[in-house]
Design an enzyme around this catalytic site. Structure first.
Site, PDB file in Angstrom:
ATOM      1  N   SER A 293     -24.525  29.471  -9.974  1.00 51.05           N
ATOM      2  CA  SER A 293     -24.508  29.553  -8.515  1.00 51.05           C
ATOM      3  C   SER A 293     -24.111  30.966  -8.085  1.00 51.05           C
ATOM      4  CB  SER A 293     -23.597  28.478  -7.921  1.00 51.05           C
ATOM      5  OG  SER A 293     -23.762  28.374  -6.524  1.00 51.05           O
ATOM      6  N   LEU A 294     -22.969  31.149  -7.395  1.00 52.55           N
ATOM      7  CA  LEU A 294     -22.590  32.498  -6.963  1.00 52.55           C
ATOM      8  C   LEU A 294     -22.450  33.445  -8.150  1.00 52.55           C
ATOM      9  CD1 LEU A 294     -19.396  33.687  -7.315  1.00 52.55           C
ATOM     10  CD2 LEU A 294     -18.961  31.549  -6.157  1.00 52.55           C
TER      11      LEU A 294
ATOM     12  N   HIS B 227     -26.207  23.281  -2.659  1.00 52.64           N
ATOM     13  CA  HIS B 227     -27.410  23.127  -3.477  1.00 52.64           C
ATOM     14  C   HIS B 227     -28.214  21.872  -3.151  1.00 52.64           C
ATOM     15  CE1 HIS B 227     -26.467  26.672  -5.756  1.00 52.64           C
ATOM     16  NE2 HIS B 227     -25.240  26.222  -5.931  1.00 52.64           N
TER      17      HIS B 227
ATOM     18  N   GLN C 168     -18.155  28.682  -8.092  1.00 51.43           N
ATOM     19  CA  GLN C 168     -17.064  28.152  -7.275  1.00 51.43           C
ATOM     20  C   GLN C 168     -16.409  26.949  -7.948  1.00 51.43           C
ATOM     21  OE1 GLN C 168     -18.219  28.446  -3.256  1.00 51.43           O
ATOM     22  NE2 GLN C 168     -16.459  27.395  -2.426  1.00 51.43           N
TER      23      GLN C 168
ATOM     24  N   GLN D 165     -32.035  29.548  -4.389  1.00 48.84           N
ATOM     25  CA  GLN D 165     -30.847  29.033  -5.072  1.00 48.84           C
ATOM     26  C   GLN D 165     -29.898  28.301  -4.123  1.00 48.84           C
ATOM     27  OE1 GLN D 165     -27.322  31.017  -5.312  1.00 48.84           O
ATOM     28  NE2 GLN D 165     -27.492  31.550  -7.472  1.00 48.84           N
TER      29      GLN D 165
ATOM     30  N   ARG E 223     -22.907  34.670   2.423  1.00 50.98           N
ATOM     31  CA  ARG E 223     -23.384  33.426   1.816  1.00 50.98           C
ATOM     32  C   ARG E 223     -22.344  32.319   1.959  1.00 50.98           C
ATOM     33  NH1 ARG E 223     -23.075  31.039  -3.456  1.00 50.98           N
ATOM     34  NH2 ARG E 223     -25.052  30.210  -4.279  1.00 50.98           N
TER      35      ARG E 223
END
Length: 316
Positions: free
Chosen positions: A96-97, A205, A11, A254, A121
């Protein structure tokens, strides 16, 4: 013999219009956007291609949109090569994603499943904290261990954690607004080159994302994962993994855990990676790979004009 790795952005890399040229130039890329639209039951591709940027940037849109753009680049490159990309790679990783994009590219996760998981998510992460309660800040010029100490000192009963360890001297902290503001002040006092609050919609996170992790866990547990064709260097461990049974738990962890990108790049370097392809929107990870995988050739693949160089580097 070349040892290529593919990395996938997270992102912040989203821009209206991303992937449109790929979709126009490649039937395989176009089919990716159509499949994601069908999986979500809406024309997300219209937002991806036309904006507005504010709508695209909404977390629940940005996450599946970046997935679609990354996998469109993968499929367009595979179309150009005439064979699956995963069979040419030494390992994959995603920020991340982007880890979901990496798993799709490696054949461990279906595209439609990944799109639905990322929609969930994104929405769950947005719901996890009331607006205005969380924040993130970038801290440049201090080592990760120093930032961990600063975050702990800044917490004072609130949440403040190292969220992204992106490269030497490039970190992001996440948590309650006041705690993150204290961390910025402490970082400046300790000689950080730069310490600035980030414009984000939620504190990603960190422990404040626990409700999102709990919401996502059942969906991941009920999703079918196959063994990836190549190792995934996982965000939360910075270690290669191939066992599909481990993937749901790693993806749950995560959500609240640190993105260990600096360590992931060091792992790739130890694995002998000498070519890094960033597939999808932007070139953020390309810059990090140049620092984190010394001596490796780095190529960003996000436009049709990038395909020939990537294919040639892969021997196609």
């Amino acid at each position: 013999m070349t040892r290529p790795a593919a990395v996938f952005p997270g992102q912040g890399s989203q821009t209206a219009g991303m992937g449109r040229a790929l979709a126009d130039a490649s039937a395989a890329a176009r089919a990716v956007f159509e499949e994601v639209d069908a999986a979500l039951g809406e024309r997300l591709s219209r937002v991806i291609f036309e904006g507005p940027q504010e709508t695209l940037t909404l977390t629940e849109n940005a996450q599946p949109a970046l997935l679609a753009t990354s996998i469109a680049a993968v499929r367009a490159l595979e179309e150009r090569l005439g064979r699956p990309l995963a069979g040419l790679l030494h390992c994959v990783a995603g920020h991340s994603l982007g880890e979901y994009s990496a798993l799709v590219a490696a054949g461990a996760l279906g595209l439609a499943d990944a799109a639905r998981l990322l929609r969930l998510r994104g929405a769950a992460m947005q719901r996890a904290t009331p607006p205005g309660t969380g924040a993130m800040a970038a801290i440049l010029g201090l080592e990760a261990a120093v930032v961990v100490t600063i975050a702990a000192e800044a917490a004072q009963g609130d949440v403040c954690q190292l969220a992204n360890d992106n490269a030497d001297g490039q970190a992001v902290v996440s948590g309650h607004v006041a705690a993150v503001e204290r961390a910025v002040a402490l970082a400046k006092a300790q000689g950080a080159k730069r310490a600035v609050m980030l414009q984000v919609s939620a504190p990603f996170h960190c422990a404040l994302m626990a409700p999102a992790a709990e919401e996502l866990a059942p969906a991941l547990a009920s999703t079918r994962f196959a063994e990836p064709a190549v190792s995934l260097v996982a965000n939360v461990t910075a270690e290669p993994v191939r066992d599909p049974a481990l993937l749901p738990e790693l993806l749950v962890r995560q959500v609240t855990g640190r993105v260990r990108w600096r360590e992931s790049m060091a792992t790739m370097a130890r694995m002998g990676v000498d070519l890094v392809l960033e597939l999808g929107a932007g070139k953020v990870l390309s810059g990090l790979a140049k620092r984190g995988v010394p001596g490796a050739r780095v190529l960003a693949v996000g436009e049709p004009s990038d395909l020939d160089a990537a294919a040639a580097a892969l021997g196609g």
